[in-house]
Enzyme design. Structure first.
Site, PDB file in Angstrom:
ATOM      1  N   LYS A 166      56.211  50.364   4.890  1.00 43.96           N
ATOM      2  CA  LYS A 166      55.306  51.210   4.118  1.00 43.96           C
ATOM      3  C   LYS A 166      56.044  52.499   3.756  1.00 43.96           C
ATOM      4  O   LYS A 166      56.979  52.850   4.437  1.00 43.96           O
ATOM      5  CB  LYS A 166      54.054  51.547   4.938  1.00 43.96           C
ATOM      6  CG  LYS A 166      53.327  50.343   5.522  1.00 43.96           C
ATOM      7  CD  LYS A 166      52.425  49.704   4.502  1.00 43.96           C
ATOM      8  CE  LYS A 166      51.696  48.508   5.135  1.00 43.96           C
ATOM      9  NZ  LYS A 166      50.968  47.707   4.177  1.00 43.96           N
ATOM     10  N   HIS A 285      52.120  34.903   2.537  1.00 44.96           N
ATOM     11  CA  HIS A 285      51.044  35.894   2.540  1.00 44.96           C
ATOM     12  C   HIS A 285      49.866  35.348   1.739  1.00 44.96           C
ATOM     13  O   HIS A 285      50.065  34.636   0.760  1.00 44.96           O
ATOM     14  CB  HIS A 285      51.526  37.217   1.943  1.00 44.96           C
ATOM     15  CG  HIS A 285      50.564  38.339   2.193  1.00 44.96           C
ATOM     16  ND1 HIS A 285      49.423  38.510   1.441  1.00 44.96           N
ATOM     17  CD2 HIS A 285      50.547  39.307   3.131  1.00 44.96           C
ATOM     18  CE1 HIS A 285      48.756  39.562   1.912  1.00 44.96           C
ATOM     19  NE2 HIS A 285      49.411  40.061   2.935  1.00 44.96           N
TER      20      HIS A 285
END
Length: 466
Positions: A166, A285
């Site tokens: 992130k 994902h």
């Protein structure tokens, strides 16, 4: 034509067959049906069977050119849903010949392609599918599976640890690679591209792949462990996706990644075949899953999407966290976690499993727990998911007050402490907090993590809510 009678017909005359004995080769589906007022459940169930197989709204003379009895879907059982007015579970059996071998795309086009917009139904949800071995054997499945992955990584007897880098958008490739290095150097097994990191103007895919490969090699040399970064190969075309996977292979990294719902099953299966042929692990994902699975009465339950992924191919898939959620959801989540990992799963309605599923020799998939978890959750996660899982701490690593590497150290120490305590026979469900406290006495990194997140222990809704 002999015996041809034009006109609109009742579906239930042809497609509702309560006496039908299902065959071992049938694909079985459990639909949650909410019929429009005035539509009997048998008619609604038969309509689902018809519209997702051979039926159309009127009699057509070309019906006479085939054996409908051989090819039609059959609604063979209907039961009311406990506690829900005018909701029913309709069980439908499909003959195997309705489906193309090795194509999840075709299976879904047939079973859920058309019927969900049907006027006679207020809502429709596909709750479960029974995939017969005769069909699952036509799929390659996961490129490697759980055991081969452990052997490739040389990591046994514990869950694997990951972290999503992130901020997910906006970092330059070099800074991204640096964060990657710090995490895996600190003790994580993997770092991860966020699902929406593809190839944007601020960081093109090739730059990211190069810097992440450098991070992996440096961390491997320093720790003596095998490391990986899920390089997201998802792209606008299948050709571009394969090009990115080829580049990853040329760099010698162990794993790539794909968003299987936005990328599509056809692309995903192509990538899975490439990964097996070239020794790459494949991390999956599930971006967009909640669009399909979140509504309780309409859409497709995630356990069906999970089964489809095991057929299409992937070595890891995100599966929610369970922690901090309701007990009931825990059982449902563990139900599809078992469907991902095990070879044989018994029917168990309390866990949402409508059919006994036999995967025979199809390799298993590692479930990935991620979304709002941190060190205090480690005992619960170890207890719930067991060794065959990947635990991913994004903010729970990068949010450490001393930065990324100490955040990774804290997670690794917490995990090793939990695994050791469990192996010594301690009850993590009861003594988990104590295990973490003991470990933090000799690990300042863990102590700092415990301090910063102690306020929110178990009292938040997981971000990955189903």
């Amino acid at each position: 034509g002999v015996g041809f009678k034009a006109g609109v017909k009742d579906y239930k005359l042809t497609y509702y067959t309560p006496d039908y004995e299902t065959l071992a080769t049938d694909i079985l589906a459990a639909f949650r049906v909410x019929p429009q007022p005035g539509v009997p459940p048998e008619e609604a169930g038969a309509a689902v069977a018809a519209e997702s197989s051979t039926g159309t709204w009127t009699t057509v003379w070309t019906d006479g050119l085939t054996s409908l009895d051989r090819y039609k879907g059959r609604c063979y059982h209907i039961e009311p849903v406990a506690g829900e007015e005018s909701q029913f579970i309709a069980y439908v059996a499909y003959p195997l010949d309705l489906f193309e071998e090795g194509s999840v795309t075709n299976m879904f086009t047939s079973i859920v392609g058309n019927v969900f917009g049907f006027k006679a139904l207020r809502a429709l949800r596909l709750e479960d599918l029974r995939i017969p071995p005769a069909y699952s054997k036509t799929f390659q499945g996961p490129p490697h599976g759980i055991q081969v992955e452990r052997d490739k990584l040389n990591k046994y007897g514990r869950p694997l640890l990951g972290c999503t880098i992130k901020p997910k958008l906006g970092l330059l490739a070099k800074n991204y690679g640096r964060a990657d290095y710090e995490c895996i150097r600190g003790g994580l097994d993997f770092t991860k591209d966020d699902e929406n990191v593809n190839s944007q103007p601020f960081m093109r895919w090739r730059d990211r792949f190069l810097f992440c490969a450098e991070a992996i090699y440096k961390a491997q040399a320093e720790t003596g462990e095998i490391k990986g970064h899920y390089l997201n190969a998802t792209a606008g075309t299948c050709e571009e996706m394969i090009k990115r996977a080829v580049f990853a292979r040329e760099l010698g990294v162990p794993i790539v990644m794909h968003d299987y719902l936005t990328g599509g099953f056809t692309a995903n299966t192509s990538l899975a075949h490439y990964c097996r042929d070239n020794g790459l692990l494949l991390h999956i994902h599930r971006a967009m899953h909640a669009v399909i699975d979140r509504q309780k009465n309409h859409g497709i339950h995630f356990r069906v999407l999970a089964k489809a992924l095991r057929m299409s191919g992937g070595d890891h898939i995100h599966a929610g966290t369970v922690v901090g959620k309701l007990e009931g959801e825990r059982e449902i989540t563990l139900g599809f976690v078992d469907l991902l990992r095990d070879d044989f799963i018994e029917k168990d309605r309390s866990r949402g499993i409508y059919f006994t599923q036999d995967w025979v020799s199809l390799p298993g998939v590692l479930p990935v727990a991620s979304g709002g978890i941190h060190v205090w959750h480690m005992p619960a996660l170890t207890e719930i998911f067991g060794d065959d899982s990947v635990l991913q701490f994004g903010g729970g690593t990068l949010g450490h007050p001393w930065x990324n590497a100490p955040g990774a150290v804290a997670n690794r120490v917490a995990l090793e402490a939990c695994v050791q305590a469990r192996n010594e026979g301690r009850d993590l469900a009861r003594e988990g907090n104590e295990v973490i406290r003991e470990a933090s006495k000799w690990s300042p990194e863990l102590a700092a993590a415990c301090e910063i997140w102690k306020e929110i222990i178990f009292e938040f809704e997981a971000m990955d809510a189903l």
